[in-house]
Design a protein around this motif. Structure first.
Motif, PDB file in Angstrom:
ATOM      1  N   PRO A 107       0.831  -1.202   0.000  1.00  0.00           N
ATOM      2  CA  PRO A 107       0.000   0.000   0.000  1.00  0.00           C
ATOM      3  C   PRO A 107       0.865   1.251   0.000  1.00  0.00           C
ATOM      4  O   PRO A 107       2.005   1.221   0.450  1.00  0.00           O
ATOM      5  CB  PRO A 107      -0.765  -0.115   1.310  1.00  0.00           C
ATOM      6  CG  PRO A 107       0.123  -0.895   2.194  1.00  0.00           C
ATOM      7  CD  PRO A 107       0.874  -1.842   1.317  1.00  0.00           C
ATOM      8  N   TYR A 108       0.327   2.348  -0.518  1.00  0.00           N
ATOM      9  CA  TYR A 108       1.083   3.591  -0.470  1.00  0.00           C
ATOM     10  C   TYR A 108       0.173   4.731  -0.042  1.00  0.00           C
ATOM     11  O   TYR A 108      -1.042   4.588   0.020  1.00  0.00           O
ATOM     12  CB  TYR A 108       1.768   3.882  -1.808  1.00  0.00           C
ATOM     13  CG  TYR A 108       0.877   3.819  -3.032  1.00  0.00           C
ATOM     14  CD1 TYR A 108       0.181   4.950  -3.465  1.00  0.00           C
ATOM     15  CD2 TYR A 108       0.751   2.642  -3.760  1.00  0.00           C
ATOM     16  CE1 TYR A 108      -0.615   4.897  -4.593  1.00  0.00           C
ATOM     17  CE2 TYR A 108      -0.055   2.588  -4.880  1.00  0.00           C
ATOM     18  CZ  TYR A 108      -0.740   3.717  -5.302  1.00  0.00           C
ATOM     19  OH  TYR A 108      -1.529   3.675  -6.416  1.00  0.00           O
ATOM     20  N   ILE A 109       0.797   5.848   0.276  1.00  0.00           N
ATOM     21  CA  ILE A 109       0.077   7.039   0.712  1.00  0.00           C
ATOM     22  C   ILE A 109       0.269   8.084  -0.384  1.00  0.00           C
ATOM     23  O   ILE A 109       1.381   8.267  -0.874  1.00  0.00           O
ATOM     24  CB  ILE A 109       0.677   7.573   2.034  1.00  0.00           C
ATOM     25  CG1 ILE A 109       0.599   6.508   3.121  1.00  0.00           C
ATOM     26  CG2 ILE A 109      -0.018   8.865   2.474  1.00  0.00           C
ATOM     27  CD1 ILE A 109       1.489   6.799   4.324  1.00  0.00           C
ATOM     28  N   CYS A 110      -0.814   8.760  -0.778  1.00  0.00           N
ATOM     29  CA  CYS A 110      -0.691   9.847  -1.750  1.00  0.00           C
ATOM     30  C   CYS A 110      -1.022  11.159  -1.058  1.00  0.00           C
ATOM     31  O   CYS A 110      -2.005  11.231  -0.319  1.00  0.00           O
ATOM     32  CB  CYS A 110      -1.674   9.670  -2.898  1.00  0.00           C
ATOM     33  SG  CYS A 110      -1.319   8.223  -3.883  1.00  0.00           S
ATOM     34  N   ILE A 111      -0.212  12.164  -1.290  1.00  0.00           N
ATOM     35  CA  ILE A 111      -0.567  13.510  -0.853  1.00  0.00           C
ATOM     36  C   ILE A 111      -0.933  14.259  -2.120  1.00  0.00           C
ATOM     37  O   ILE A 111      -0.146  14.296  -3.073  1.00  0.00           O
ATOM     38  CB  ILE A 111       0.599  14.192  -0.105  1.00  0.00           C
ATOM     39  CG1 ILE A 111       0.801  13.525   1.252  1.00  0.00           C
ATOM     40  CG2 ILE A 111       0.277  15.657   0.170  1.00  0.00           C
ATOM     41  CD1 ILE A 111       1.791  12.465   1.265  1.00  0.00           C
ATOM     42  N   TRP A 112      -2.139  14.815  -2.178  1.00  0.00           N
ATOM     43  CA  TRP A 112      -2.614  15.444  -3.409  1.00  0.00           C
ATOM     44  C   TRP A 112      -3.312  16.755  -3.116  1.00  0.00           C
ATOM     45  O   TRP A 112      -3.716  17.027  -1.998  1.00  0.00           O
ATOM     46  CB  TRP A 112      -3.493  14.485  -4.202  1.00  0.00           C
ATOM     47  CG  TRP A 112      -4.557  13.766  -3.417  1.00  0.00           C
ATOM     48  CD1 TRP A 112      -4.380  12.671  -2.622  1.00  0.00           C
ATOM     49  CD2 TRP A 112      -5.963  14.068  -3.364  1.00  0.00           C
ATOM     50  NE1 TRP A 112      -5.579  12.267  -2.085  1.00  0.00           N
ATOM     51  CE2 TRP A 112      -6.571  13.112  -2.515  1.00  0.00           C
ATOM     52  CE3 TRP A 112      -6.755  15.041  -3.963  1.00  0.00           C
ATOM     53  CZ2 TRP A 112      -7.937  13.112  -2.243  1.00  0.00           C
ATOM     54  CZ3 TRP A 112      -8.123  15.042  -3.690  1.00  0.00           C
ATOM     55  CH2 TRP A 112      -8.698  14.090  -2.837  1.00  0.00           C
ATOM     56  N   ASP A 113      -3.417  17.557  -4.174  1.00  0.00           N
ATOM     57  CA  ASP A 113      -3.976  18.891  -4.057  1.00  0.00           C
ATOM     58  C   ASP A 113      -5.476  18.803  -4.320  1.00  0.00           C
ATOM     59  O   ASP A 113      -5.893  18.337  -5.376  1.00  0.00           O
ATOM     60  CB  ASP A 113      -3.293  19.776  -5.112  1.00  0.00           C
ATOM     61  CG  ASP A 113      -3.716  21.213  -5.014  1.00  0.00           C
ATOM     62  OD1 ASP A 113      -4.913  21.462  -4.805  1.00  0.00           O
ATOM     63  OD2 ASP A 113      -2.845  22.092  -5.177  1.00  0.00           O
ATOM     64  N   SER A 114      -6.306  19.264  -3.367  1.00  0.00           N
ATOM     65  CA  SER A 114      -7.755  19.103  -3.533  1.00  0.00           C
ATOM     66  C   SER A 114      -8.295  20.068  -4.585  1.00  0.00           C
ATOM     67  O   SER A 114      -9.430  19.956  -5.005  1.00  0.00           O
ATOM     68  CB  SER A 114      -8.460  19.354  -2.204  1.00  0.00           C
ATOM     69  OG  SER A 114      -8.248  20.696  -1.799  1.00  0.00           O
ATOM     70  N   TYR A 115      -7.459  21.012  -4.996  1.00  0.00           N
ATOM     71  CA  TYR A 115      -7.918  21.995  -5.969  1.00  0.00           C
ATOM     72  C   TYR A 115      -7.684  21.488  -7.391  1.00  0.00           C
ATOM     73  O   TYR A 115      -8.578  21.451  -8.216  1.00  0.00           O
ATOM     74  CB  TYR A 115      -7.176  23.314  -5.726  1.00  0.00           C
ATOM     75  CG  TYR A 115      -7.713  24.452  -6.527  1.00  0.00           C
ATOM     76  CD1 TYR A 115      -8.979  24.984  -6.248  1.00  0.00           C
ATOM     77  CD2 TYR A 115      -6.976  24.993  -7.571  1.00  0.00           C
ATOM     78  CE1 TYR A 115      -9.492  26.011  -7.003  1.00  0.00           C
ATOM     79  CE2 TYR A 115      -7.483  26.030  -8.336  1.00  0.00           C
ATOM     80  CZ  TYR A 115      -8.748  26.531  -8.060  1.00  0.00           C
ATOM     81  OH  TYR A 115      -9.245  27.544  -8.816  1.00  0.00           O
TER      82      TYR A 115
END
Length: 1611
Positions: A85-93
């Motif tokens: 599994p991995y973690i994604c950090i993403w821009d909600s915009y």
């Protein structure tokens, strides 16, 4: 053929109905833009209530189960389940990925939380230890990790008011963590008497060390520090699932369906009971709550999202709803309106509006629903149930028409006939029943042909036939309505089917992969008009195929989003949308269909970025009519770089063979020879499978590689210098933008990349740990700080490095097929491109991951194989050369145009300031302008153009060009034939270096009185090389066949060559013209030898195990030697020319008389006495010692004896060249070994005067020339040989103390279980032994009173206070060293005992203590740098290497105020036995007690591990940095001294040598000190033989007798 390409239309995700409320908490938030962020299935959703619009984040590959919002409320972190599994950090915009964190957790990521300033992220895994991990998420780097708890952790949060503190809670526990260095240290919360120990589900941190947590019984527990101070009872009636802190206070939500708001001191403000509101229902359970201003968001267990405005709290607004518990299988579309109907195991049927994106009707049934159908006029809705019944409702008002139960097993499929008269109902008991609609659903027929459950049904357009699929994958036909089975294919041929939802049948053959299980495609729906087919499968993938698709393994487009199995998929009535439903994720996805004609307008919509590429790997319009691969490229893709035995395996193999070796070496073994050899010149360049691996350095030298050697060639002086740090084939090379550093990547199990300096030839950094098999391409960034590399493992992993630090920045899977090139964007360091087989991808860095997008080819070209790529004059422009000779020009990710550049593949390409240069298989170099509009000039590489100064001869015209580089007014060219040429701008060509071409090289002969040699190879050439200063090829001749052996006649005039077809020839040694040739054998000739003296006879050995003897003068065969059982490998003549010594493949050593060939038996004792004219044999007593310990795995292929019969050189299958003393009797002789060839060394020969050794590498095709350095002649230079494989055991004895210490085992108090013997006899029970120094009967002490009497009356008992440590007696000296230090100019002494660090003030005798260790301290050191005054590091014993609190650790602390500055948890299992600070004080070196005695270097302030490597197989006592260095240190221990260098992340070691001292033996070393000039002198003391040694760099200077073993401190 159409089905072999993917359809050109496209699906775009438009809406997702549902919200994941089950098994997840705290997953619903307001972003800064007042949008709502949550997740469902594998999709992150950002919903704007104002515009009623959804945006989707699709970077995950499986169910998302956790979500955290960054404090600035724009970025979102999400974690998924899965094997990796991995973690994604993403821009909600923008819904673009910012960073990817991977490679740490397994199973899944249960919780996530950002810290106060949003720089760090903590995650909790679902693995058995529930690992807690802290990340620097922007860099994608793990800062710390520790086992979380033995049971599930439900929530984790940073303490926003105290730095570096976290709180986690879960099943029956709460833990308070502190982060220091790289160590996460937990303390369990103490429930005490205040409340019951129970499961804590959620928490929030407040000021003054207060923590509020919600418990399973509905109470709120309030903690101060780690203690429970009060409980707020009955806050909720049942478990509190969610707690959310905001400016105004706290909101909690529970299983009782209530939301409570609290102020900042947790006093109640208000209660909202959702069950009592209009939308409420019994059993509503709150899973997530978010309070912002006057709005509250609530997520429920049943997949609803409510928004509550605080003023109108009894009117919650329902934003989103979806199906809840159980699987979702039923899906039907309305025949005339944009409506979809779904029904699930939650017993509800729902009707959705596809235009308004909303639920418009819902009705609850008695039973779980498994299938649905709407009849042709849209009035009736039929639902099949799990219990075998079906119900018909009116669509208008959801009232029941009829309920019928004829079956006992689930109804899996039902469909109305197109004319609306019948309803077919398929059941799991393998029957299909037909009901008449008009007769109030009376049963009119049944079909009973199937043997398994019914999965799919379709009616013919005229309602006269029905086709079914069942669980066995059988397709059957029935006549309607009676249900008689139709078996004649003729009858079925003309039938037109009203719908196509069957998964088996000729028309849908192509949806099945070539090798696949028949049940993994769950649903299909055909769109006849658009000629496309949509499928849904068990892997969460929706695919679009062309319809019909007849051939297996058709191409498709794929779309991900659903996490687990997709149970059903349907086109809407007007084919505008596709609706898909997920089984376990309960979600309904609505996809917009974009037909082909609209795609042209949609080009500005860039293909969606996602980690799992939305275009399938195994698909994506790879038209199968791509031209066949070019032969050269095909050859190259078939090369495998896998080895039977990698060099890395040697230490383990040796360990396994240790026993065997011990038994064998009872005799004392010969020493290694005094001579040594040094690499002098290498003929060859690796061009046959590498590209762009040839460059000019800053000062105009040329750098390239061959075999395992990096070569720097000076063309003015015709000399070479070598980088010998690699131990296997180098496959790629690139040069730093400043042209002074070079990066090379090699083959290996864990292959390494070396970055080295072309001036000093020293390694600056070594990168390894993230590739397998080998490295196929490397490239520096424009600023030179980063390096990108590509592996040749199955997924062709791409890694981005910060090479100076040796850190991996990002990693991603590249492609299934080989990647030939990686290029970093010169303008944006975060972007790069890779190109390879049918592959062109544009990548950008996102934290620890890379996100790739395929190049978009459009209608301009075909998906071709790319051989080279460069960036152009802006960051958007890129150019790639294809295997068909075109140059593709890309803007962003789109192909703009193609230009025809070469005939055949374009192998190399180089960007200039104003233009480009390309080279191809056609042997032509072309110069282009800056936009590839016109070709300015071409150069053809021809023999005619060779300039007179050339070193050698060009083998053929127009050789295939593999590398081009410009500089110093010339074009540098590398060819497939192993030549390096320099082309002057005006046209003349100079040949600089050449080697053999592809094919193995075996044949080698040195001239009897000139410094030249001859080689013959499988590349069908015979070449003569000059070994003296000119270093060039003197002559070359092409042969009909390849050859494996050659030999000069004793007078040097003739040259005999044995060929692979069993023939051999004799040629004139000067002109290479034929003198005579013979063909008597079928198998290849393996060795050929002239008899000594006049060279009267020629012995020719072949693989059909015969040796033929020819009379040279009469050219007749005069004898045949028979009797060998296997092929012949080596032959040698004796001096008289009367006897032949023969080796065979069966390891026989045989003797034959010449010239008749009679077999002789000679006792081995006699063999030694015979004078041999040459010795190339590898068998027999004289060279028994040349076979290594691991002789089963590797063969010694060749040997050659010097003419003075002193030194035997050997070559083996592992690429080692070794020197032994001759004769080497006794097994496993000692040797000097040299690495330069990569795989097997096929031949070694000394020149006529022994001044040089020539060696041949089989598959590396290189000819290496070494100079022989006589004994006593030694330059001071790093020794490139190792004395021997095995450290001799017969060295001097031990001192008893040392022996004892070496054997101490440190077992540990782990988790309060007593491993140590904790028993003993109490002192007063022990038998007293009368001792001589018994105390005298008279004592000066005052007599003790009989019994102390005190007046206890009326005194209260004093409560027991905490004990305070006042004084410690004792010092640990028995097994520690260098652990007492002065501080503050001698005012204080610091030392340790037990688990306590003690600061002892000399003047006052007072002590102060450092008590943070939890087990014995074993070592202590003080930082000597003025910046870090009084900073101490101590290392302790520990139990495991799992990074938990019981693991060994190093504490760095301030000796004066006892503050802990950093804690380093280490993987040294058992304990830390030595620590040392570097010269700048920033690095710390530690040595472990684990079996490998690991040496680790730390950046202690950050808690970052820089490098780690196994130190030695025996105990290391001390390791210390050089006092002037941050990169060099020395370790000493049992029989060893090693000199270490830190290069990037790698540790390189050299053993100390005792070679100049007669009979010096390696002793056990106990201590180190550095002299006044640290680089020169180093004293080592504590040998049992009582002496001090000074080591100059690596060799011993002298031994001085001194006192018995002692500590020494020369500070």
């Amino acid at each position: 053929m159409a089905a072999r390409s993917a359809p050109s239309c496209h699906l775009r995700l438009e809406w997702v109905y549902g919200y994941r409320g089950h098994q997840c908490r705290n997953n619903l938030y307001y972003t800064a833009a007042k949008e709502i962020v949550y997740f469902v299935a594998g999709v992150g959703v950002v919903y704007s209530p104002r515009e009623h619009r959804q945006k989707f984040y699709r970077g995950h590959s499986d169910d998302i189960i956790s979500l955290a919002l960054h404090p600035e409320r724009v970025l979102v972190a999400t974690g998924q389940v899965g094997k990796e599994p991995y973690i994604c950090i993403w821009d909600s915009y923008t819904v673009q990925t910012i960073s990817v964190l991977k490679d740490v957790h397994t199973h899944g990521i249960a919780c996530l939380a950002f810290d106060l300033d949003g720089q760090r992220l903590v995650s909790v895994g679902l693995d058995s230890k529930n690992a807690v991990c802290v990340w620097d998420w922007k860099r994608g780097k793990m800062l710390s990790m520790a086992p979380g708890h033995t049971d599930r952790i439900f929530d984790i949060s940073w303490d926003l008011y105290q730095p570096n503190k976290l709180v986690s809670c879960g099943v029956k526990h709460i833990k308070f963590w502190s982060l220091c260095g790289n160590a996460l240290t937990p303390k369990r919360g103490v429930f005490g008497k205040t409340g019951d120990l129970q499961t804590i589900l959620c928490l929030a941190c407040a000021r003054d060390e207060l923590t509020y947590s919600g418990a399973l019984n509905g109470d709120i527990y309030v903690w101060k520090g780690i203690n429970l101070i009060r409980t707020i009872q009955g806050a909720h009636a049942a478990g509190i699932f969610s707690m959310n802190a905001c400016e105004e206070g706290f909101a909690t939500g529970g299983r009782d369906g209530c939301i409570r708001l609290w102020d900042l001191t947790f006093k109640p403000i208000t209660v909202i009971d959702l069950r009592e509101t209009d939308q409420g229902y019994k059993g509503l359970s709150v899973r997530s709550v978010c309070w912002r201003g006057d709005h509250i968001l609530v997520g429920t267990q049943d997949s609803e999202i409510f928004e509550i405005v605080v003023q109108e709290r009894n009117k919650p607004f329902l934003i989103m709803q979806g199906h809840c518990e159980g699987e979702l299988w039923a899906l039907a579309v309305h025949p005339t309106k944009p409506l979809a109907v779904t029904g699930s195991d939650d017993r509800s049927v729902r009707i959705w509006s596809l235009v308004d994106h909303a639920l418009i009707a819902r009705c609850n049934m008695e039973e779980p629903i498994r299938c649905a159908a709407v009849n042709a006029d849209g009035i009736h809705l039929a639902l099949g149930m799990k219990d075998g019944s079906f119900t018909v409702l009116r669509v208008r008002d959801m009232t029941e028409v009829v309920h019928i139960k004829d079956r006992k097993e689930a109804i899996h499929e039902l469909k109305y006939s197109p004319d609306g008269t019948y309803l077919a109902v398929g059941c799991n008991d393998s029957s299909v029943d037909i009901y008449g609609v008009a007769q109030r659903y009376k049963k009119v027929g049944e079909c009973l042909g199937s043997l398994s459950f019914i999965t799919h049904l379709d009616w013919s357009s005229d309602s006269r036939y029905l086709q079914t699929n069942d669980g066995n994958g059988k397709r059957l036909f029935y006549r309607m309505p009676g249900g008689k089975e139709v078996t004649s294919t003729e009858e079925i041929k003309g039938v037109h089917w009203a719908s196509w939802t069957c998964v088996s049948g000729l028309e849908v053959n192509g949806i099945w992969p070539k090798y696949s299980d028949i049940n993994d495609i769950n649903s299909v729906d055909g769109n006849y008009i658009g000629q496309v087919l949509v499928t849904a499968d068990d892997y969460g993938i929706i695919k679009l195929f062309r319809y019909p698709c007849l051939r297996k393994g058709a191409k498709f487009r794929k779309y991900i989003g659903h996490s687990a199995h997709v149970t059903n998929v349907r086109w809407s009535h007007d084919y505008q949308w596709v609706i898909s439903i997920g089984g376990a994720d309960h979600s309904v996805f609505q996809w917009k269909f974009i037909p082909e004609r609209k795609l042209k307008d949609a080009l500005h919509i860039a293909p969606q970025e996602s980690l799992a590429d939305s275009h399938s790997d195994e698909s994506d319009s790879d038209l199968s009519d791509v031209p066949e691969l070019d032969s050269e490229i095909e050859q190259e893709t078939q090369l495998t770089y896998r080895r039977q035995v990698y060099k890395e395996d040697l230490p383990q193999l040796k360990e396994q063979c240790k026993e065997k070796q011990k038994s064998a070496t009872s005799k004392r073994r010969e020493r290694a020879p005094g001579n040594s050899i040094r690499l002098h010149f290498v003929h060859g360049y690796r061009g046959y499978d590498c590209r762009s691996n040839l460059f000019y350095t800053q000062i105009g030298e040329i750098v390239y590689h061959v075999a395992a050697v990096g070569v720097i060639y000076n063309r003015q002086q015709n000399t070479q210098r070598f980088y010998l740090g690699h131990d296997d084939d180098i496959l790629c090379l690139t040069i730093h933008p400043l042209k002074d550093y070079v990066a090379t990547g090699q083959v290996g199990r864990d292959p390494s990349i070396h970055i080295w300096d072309t001036e000093t030839i020293k390694p600056l950094s070594i990168l390894k740990g993230h590739h397998q098999c080998g490295i196929s391409a490397v490239d520096f960034s424009a600023d030179g700080k980063r390096l990108a590399s590509v592996g040749i493992d199955d997924s062709h992993t791409i890694v981005l490095w910060d090479w100076k630090k040796g850190e991996k920045l990002s990693i991603a899977r590249g492609s299934k097929d080989k990647i030939f090139v990686v290029k970093m964007n010169p303008y944006v360091p975060d972007k790069l491109i890779t190109a390879g087989i049918k592959h062109m991808k544009f990548w950008r860095k996102a934290g620890g991951g890379l996100i790739g997008r395929k190049g978009y080819i459009g209608t301009l070209g075909k998906n071709d194989t790319m051989m080279c790529a460069v960036y152009g004059w802006t960051e958007e422009m890129a150019f790639s050369g294809t295997s068909t000779g075109d140059v593709c020009i890309w803007r962003d990710i789109f192909l703009v145009k193609t230009v025809k550049a070469h005939d055949g593949p374009v192998f190399s390409m180089h960007a200039l300031e104003k233009g480009f240069v390309t080279g191809g298989k056609d042997g032509i170099i072309a110069l282009w302008d800056d936009s590839f509009e016109r070709c300015l000039k071409t150069y053809a590489i021809k023999r005619a153009a060779l300039a007179p100064g050339s070193k050698g001869l060009l083998l053929e015209d127009n050789p295939s060009i593999r590398a081009i580089s410009l500089g110093h007014g010339h074009i540098l060219v590398g060819t497939k034939n192993g030549e390096i040429l320099e082309v002057d701008k005006s046209g003349p060509i100079t040949l600089l270096v050449q080697g053999h071409m592809e094919g193995e090289v075996w044949g080698l002969a040195t001239h009897p009185y000139l410094p030249i040699c001859a080689t013959v190879s499988d590349d069908k050439t015979l070449r003569i090389w000059d070994l003296s200063p000119s270093h060039c090829m003197l002559a070359v001749r092409k042969l009909k066949k390849g050859g494996r052996c050659c030999c000069f006649s004793p007078d040097g005039k003739a040259l005999a060559v044995g060929l692979n077809d069993g023939s051999f020839l004799m040629a004139n040694a000067d002109t290479l013209e034929d003198l005579v040739s013979f063909h008597h054998r079928k198998d290849m000739i393996s060795d050929i030898r002239f008899s000594p003296g006049s060279g009267k006879y020629l012995a020719v050995a072949s693989h059909d195990s015969f040796i033929d003897i020819y009379n040279v003068m009469s050219s007749k065969r005069v004898g045949i030697c028979k009797g060998a059982t296997s092929y012949i490998t080596h032959i040698d003549w004796d001096i008289r020319g009367k006897l032949l010594q023969v080796n065979t493949g069966a390891k026989e050593q045989l003797f034959f008389e010449a010239p008749r060939g009679k077999k002789q038996t000679i006792p081995s004792v006699e063999v030694e006495k015979i004078a041999w004219a040459s010795w190339t044999s590898v068998l027999g007593l004289c060279c028994e010692g040349i076979w290594p310990v691991i002789g089963e795995v590797t063969d010694v292929t060749t040997s050659c004896l010097t003419s003075d019969k002193m030194v035997l050189a050997t070559g083996d299958d592992l690429g080692f060249v070794k020197l032994f003393r001759y004769p080497t009797k006794g097994k496993f002789g000692k040797f000097k070994r040299y690495v330069a060839h990569s795989t097997h060394v096929t031949n070694v020969r000394w020149t006529y005067d022994d001044s040089m050794l020539v060696t041949l590498g089989g598959t590396d095709m290189s000819l290496m020339v070494w100079t022989n350095e006589m004994e006593g002649y030694r330059e001071k230079r790093p020794c490139d040989s190792e004395e021997s494989d095995i450290d001799s055991e017969e060295d001097g004895g031990y001192d008893s103390d040392v022996t004892r210490e070496n054997e101490i085992s440190y077992t540990i108090r782990a988790l309060s279980t007593n491993i140590r013997p904790m028993f003993g006899i109490k002192p007063h029970l022990q038998q007293k032994e009368p001792s001589t120094d018994e105390r005298p009967p008279v004592s000066r002490a005052p007599p003790q009173p009989e019994k102390l009497q005190t007046n206890n009356v009326g005194k209260k008992k004093r409560p027991i206070e905490d004990l305070v440590l006042e004084l410690v007696f004792g010092y640990r000296g028995r097994d520690c060293r260098n652990n007492v230090h002065y501080l503050n100019d001698g005012d204080d002494i610091i030392y340790h005992t037990a688990s306590i660090g003690i600061l002892h003030n000399v003047a006052t005798g007072s002590q102060s203590f450092y008590q943070e260790h939890n087990d014995d301290i074993l070592c202590l050191t003080v930082n000597q740098h003025p910046k870090f005054i009084n900073i101490v590091a101590t290392g302790q014993v520990g139990d495991s290497a799992d990074m938990s609190a019981a693991a060994p650790s190093i504490h760095i602390w301030d000796a004066m105020n006892k503050q802990t500055l950093s804690i380093l948890r280490c993987y040294h299992s058992k304990g830390v036995c030595s620590v040392s600070f570097s010269a700048t004080g920033k690095l710390l070196l530690s040595v472990g007690l684990d079996p490998e005695h690991t040496i680790t270097i730390w950046r202690w302030q950050e808690g970052a591990k820089i490098a780690s490597r196994a130190g030695h197989n025996q105990r290391i006592f001390v390791a210390e940095f050089r006092p002037d260095s941050d990169t060099q240190f020395v370790s000493v221990g049992v029989k060893h001294v090693k000199f270490w260098t830190l290069a990037g992340r790698a540790l390189l070691s050299k053993k100390g040598l005792l070679s100049t001292l007669e009979d010096a033996r390696m002793q056990t070393m106990l201590a180190i000190a550095f002299g006044a000039v640290p680089s020169v002198v180093m004293s080592v003391c504590g040998k049992i033989t009582y002496c001090v040694e000074s080591w100059r760099e690596l060799t011993t200077g002298l031994c001085l007798p001194c006192t018995p073993p002692c500590e020494m401190d020369l500070s």
